[in-house]
Design an enzyme around this catalytic site. Structure first.
Site, PDB file in Angstrom:
ATOM      1  N   LYS A   1       0.858  -1.177   0.000  1.00 42.91           N
ATOM      2  CA  LYS A   1       0.000   0.000   0.000  1.00 42.91           C
ATOM      3  C   LYS A   1       0.895   1.229   0.000  1.00 42.91           C
ATOM      4  O   LYS A   1       1.459   1.611   1.025  1.00 42.91           O
ATOM      5  CB  LYS A   1      -0.916   0.052   1.220  1.00 42.91           C
ATOM      6  CG  LYS A   1      -2.031   1.111   1.057  1.00 42.91           C
ATOM      7  CD  LYS A   1      -2.533   1.666   2.356  1.00 42.91           C
ATOM      8  CE  LYS A   1      -1.779   2.893   2.795  1.00 42.91           C
ATOM      9  NZ  LYS A   1      -1.910   4.059   1.883  1.00 42.91           N
TER      10      LYS A   1
ATOM     11  N   GLY B   1       6.788   5.428   8.269  1.00 43.02           N
ATOM     12  CA  GLY B   1       5.815   6.500   8.382  1.00 43.02           C
ATOM     13  C   GLY B   1       6.025   7.271   9.663  1.00 43.02           C
ATOM     14  O   GLY B   1       7.044   7.126  10.347  1.00 43.02           O
ATOM     15  N   SER B   2       5.065   8.092   9.985  1.00 43.62           N
ATOM     16  CA  SER B   2       5.139   8.856  11.228  1.00 43.62           C
ATOM     17  C   SER B   2       4.985   7.922  12.414  1.00 43.62           C
ATOM     18  O   SER B   2       4.452   6.810  12.297  1.00 43.62           O
ATOM     19  CB  SER B   2       4.032   9.910  11.255  1.00 43.62           C
ATOM     20  OG  SER B   2       2.759   9.286  11.362  1.00 43.62           O
ATOM     21  N   THR B   3       5.417   8.380  13.569  1.00 37.09           N
ATOM     22  CA  THR B   3       5.254   7.583  14.778  1.00 37.09           C
ATOM     23  C   THR B   3       3.775   7.349  15.070  1.00 37.09           C
ATOM     24  O   THR B   3       3.391   6.252  15.500  1.00 37.09           O
ATOM     25  CB  THR B   3       5.950   8.272  15.958  1.00 37.09           C
ATOM     26  OG1 THR B   3       7.364   8.308  15.691  1.00 37.09           O
ATOM     27  CG2 THR B   3       5.711   7.530  17.264  1.00 37.09           C
TER      28      THR B   3
ATOM     29  N   GLU C   1       9.721   1.625  11.001  1.00 34.86           N
ATOM     30  CA  GLU C   1      10.721   2.655  10.705  1.00 34.86           C
ATOM     31  C   GLU C   1       9.960   3.969  10.716  1.00 34.86           C
ATOM     32  O   GLU C   1       9.273   4.322   9.767  1.00 34.86           O
ATOM     33  CB  GLU C   1      11.383   2.380   9.345  1.00 34.86           C
ATOM     34  CG  GLU C   1      12.759   3.031   9.219  1.00 34.86           C
ATOM     35  CD  GLU C   1      12.705   4.388   8.577  1.00 34.86           C
ATOM     36  OE1 GLU C   1      12.546   5.381   9.336  1.00 34.86           O
ATOM     37  OE2 GLU C   1      12.816   4.473   7.352  1.00 34.86           O
TER      38      GLU C   1
ATOM     39  N   CYS D   1      12.921  11.281   7.192  1.00 33.86           N
ATOM     40  CA  CYS D   1      12.814  10.880   8.595  1.00 33.86           C
ATOM     41  C   CYS D   1      14.128  11.086   9.326  1.00 33.86           C
ATOM     42  O   CYS D   1      14.148  11.333  10.529  1.00 33.86           O
ATOM     43  CB  CYS D   1      12.350   9.425   8.700  1.00 33.86           C
ATOM     44  SG  CYS D   1      13.399   8.261   7.818  1.00 33.86           S
TER      45      CYS D   1
ATOM     46  N   GLU E   1       8.590  16.615  14.813  1.00 35.95           N
ATOM     47  CA  GLU E   1       9.102  16.389  13.464  1.00 35.95           C
ATOM     48  C   GLU E   1       8.346  17.295  12.491  1.00 35.95           C
ATOM     49  O   GLU E   1       7.179  17.071  12.197  1.00 35.95           O
ATOM     50  CB  GLU E   1       8.933  14.924  13.066  1.00 35.95           C
ATOM     51  CG  GLU E   1       9.591  14.573  11.747  1.00 35.95           C
ATOM     52  CD  GLU E   1       9.471  13.102  11.413  1.00 35.95           C
ATOM     53  OE1 GLU E   1      10.392  12.560  10.770  1.00 35.95           O
ATOM     54  OE2 GLU E   1       8.459  12.476  11.781  1.00 35.95           O
TER      55      GLU E   1
END
Length: 512
Positions: A206, A259-261, A281, A315, A415
């Site tokens: 995806k 992706g984001s946390t 990650e 990132c 971030e």
């Protein structure tokens, strides 16, 4: 892979690869024809016939209408991957044969490099020259590296009780869901595909909704290379439907996400009921420490690239630059000079050094963080606003530097995922390590010093999955990458990555 061209080149994105374009003033152009889902070796429309728009961040024009996957489509892709794993021959295929197919995939990335680079430029504003100089060779290298591992996955014989023969088998997990973001559509995807396929797993991918075009081209490459039907599937669509289905379905055995946390936490919660294997990650707010005894010219230039490469949509961006107080003004001046000289422009123009923010929502978020930095009392020394490159269109912003930042400020804690650098002074070694480790993230860190003992002490003290000394953004297929703390867990690249796509079976045979 390194994340910038040689710093000795004052135009880091103007390489020999673009000489022909410069001479003819013609930008690369390829037709966009792959817009449907790829499931079980077939190109198909979404189950409900819906599509969504892919927007060019340079022009804000619609460049494609792509099939929008539904829960039913995700389930069809999972069923296809599950059949291919349980009934097909991929997992049971001789490792040499599997490796030969993966080697062909690596070769095809080189064959279709210009088209892939063009698609990244159109869907998320990545510089064409950077894609050609960095991404495409890296994609090929990663697949070639893991193609070699496919024939070297082995168990071992154990010395146990007399009369018993005990050995282990290393076996694939099954169906892998790969969920990837918009900022490096190709690299962050193949870091999952290559080890997963080498280990004998099957995949449902995806991609981010704003960057499906390069993902669909990868599916065509897999098909051309001879990857069997059902082994690799691509379903673009919303995370709330496609992503949720992949994270909760019992026939998906692992989710690998970049992706984001916040996105990672959602996947962890969704996958808990089925106890999936996970590789996370996630986000970063990385510290790049410059000591007074460093080569200040090289350190400042490296820190600039470590932050503003790929528009800061990384990132592992060195978004917190820590400078020892005695050289603070001197280094800051150098970085600001680089930032102000950056040419922001069309990512297909070989003269451009920074393209547009990838999509409208990220653009608005970056502008919001610029205002937050001002409101928090940081000193704006460069940038801080949107840019018009002469067309009146596009999601362009200035490379932005805030000085005199402290760790309590929002731009030092969160971030920002854009070209916003927070510069923080420190007094001594202990102070630098304390500030660097005070953040919730722990993806990477950097250290600049001529003192090798200090470098090793700092590397051992920093709570980060990667530490770069007197450099930034170095990668190789053989070297593992992943985070500490809220930056996730698991590793990509290297032999270590294979371990996250395999499981161990122990066999005991009674010989008495």
């Amino acid at each position: 892979m390194q994340t910038w061209i040689d710093p000795a080149n004052p135009l880091p994105s103007t390489t020999s690869l673009s000489n022909s374009m410069t001479a003819t003033s013609q930008f690369p152009n390829f037709p966009i024809s792959l817009t449907r889902l790829y499931i079980n070796g077939e190109w198909r429309d979404a189950a409900n016939g819906k599509t969504f728009e892919v927007i060019d961040p340079t022009t804000e024009a619609v460049v494609a209408q792509v099939a929008e996957g539904t829960q039913a489509d995700a389930e069809a892709a999972i069923a296809s991957a599950h059949r291919a794993f349980e009934q097909g021959g991929w997992g049971q295929m001789n490792g040499h044969e599997r490796g030969e197919i993966l080697w062909r995939v690596g070769d095809l990335f080189l064959k279709y490099g210009e088209e892939l680079a063009f698609l990244q430029a159109k869907e998320m504003g990545r510089l064409f020259t950077d894609s050609m100089a960095i991404d495409i060779p890296h994609l090929s290298n990663v697949f070639h590296y893991f193609a070699g591992w496919a024939s070297k996955i082995e168990g071992s014989v154990k010395q146990t009780t007399k009369g018993l023969h005990t050995y282990t088998l290393r076996e694939p997990l099954g169906v892998i869901a790969a969920i990837t973001p918009f900022n490096f559509p190709l690299i962050l995807s193949i870091h999952k595909f290559a080890p997963a396929l080498a280990a004998g797993n099957t995949i449902v991918h995806k991609p981010a909704s704003s960057t499906p075009l390069s993902a669909l081209k990868v599916a065509e490459i897999m098909q051309e290379a001879g990857v069997p039907d059902g082994v690799f599937n691509v379903v673009p669509g919303p995370g709330s439907t496609v992503g949720h289905t992949l994270s909760t379905h019992p026939d998906v055995h692992k989710v690998a996400i970049t992706g984001s946390t916040a996105s990672g936490i959602r996947v962890i919660k969704d996958s808990a009921d089925t106890l999936k294997h996970l590789t996370m990650e996630l986000g970063g707010k990385s510290a790049n420490i410059i000591f007074a005894d460093a080569d200040l010219d090289a350190a400042a230039e490296t820190a600039y690239y470590g932050m503003f490469y790929n528009k800061g949509e990384i990132c592992y961006a060195g978004s917190r630059m820590l400078i020892e107080r005695s050289v603070y003004d001197e280094v800051l001046e150098r970085v600001v000079k680089w930032a102000k000289q950056t040419k922001v422009g069309d990512p297909l123009d070989p003269r451009s050094q920074m393209g547009p923010i990838a999509n409208k929502s990220e653009y608005e978020n970056v502008l919001r963080y610029m205002e937050v930095g001002k409101q928090d009392g940081a000193r704006l020394v460069s940038g801080g606003k949107a840019v018009d490159i002469g067309t009146g269109r596009g999601y362009f912003v200035e490379p932005t530097v805030f000085a005199d930042v402290n760790s309590d400020m929002t731009i030092a804690r969160e971030e920002t995922f854009g070209p916003i650098l927070s510069v923080i002074p420190f007094d001594n070694f202990e102070d630098a390590i304390r500030i660097a480790n005070s953040n919730q993230y722990g993806l990477v860190a950097g250290v600049h010093t001529r003192d090798i003992k200090k470098a090793h002490r700092a590397a051992a003290s920093l709570k980060a999955g990667t530490v770069w000394v007197n450099t930034w953004g170095r990668f190789d297929p053989s070297s593992p990458f992943g985070g500490y703390k809220m930056s996730g867990y698991g590793r990509e690249n290297g032999q270590e990555a294979l371990e996250f796509y395999l499981q161990t079976k122990t066999v005991w045979v009674d010989l008495s």
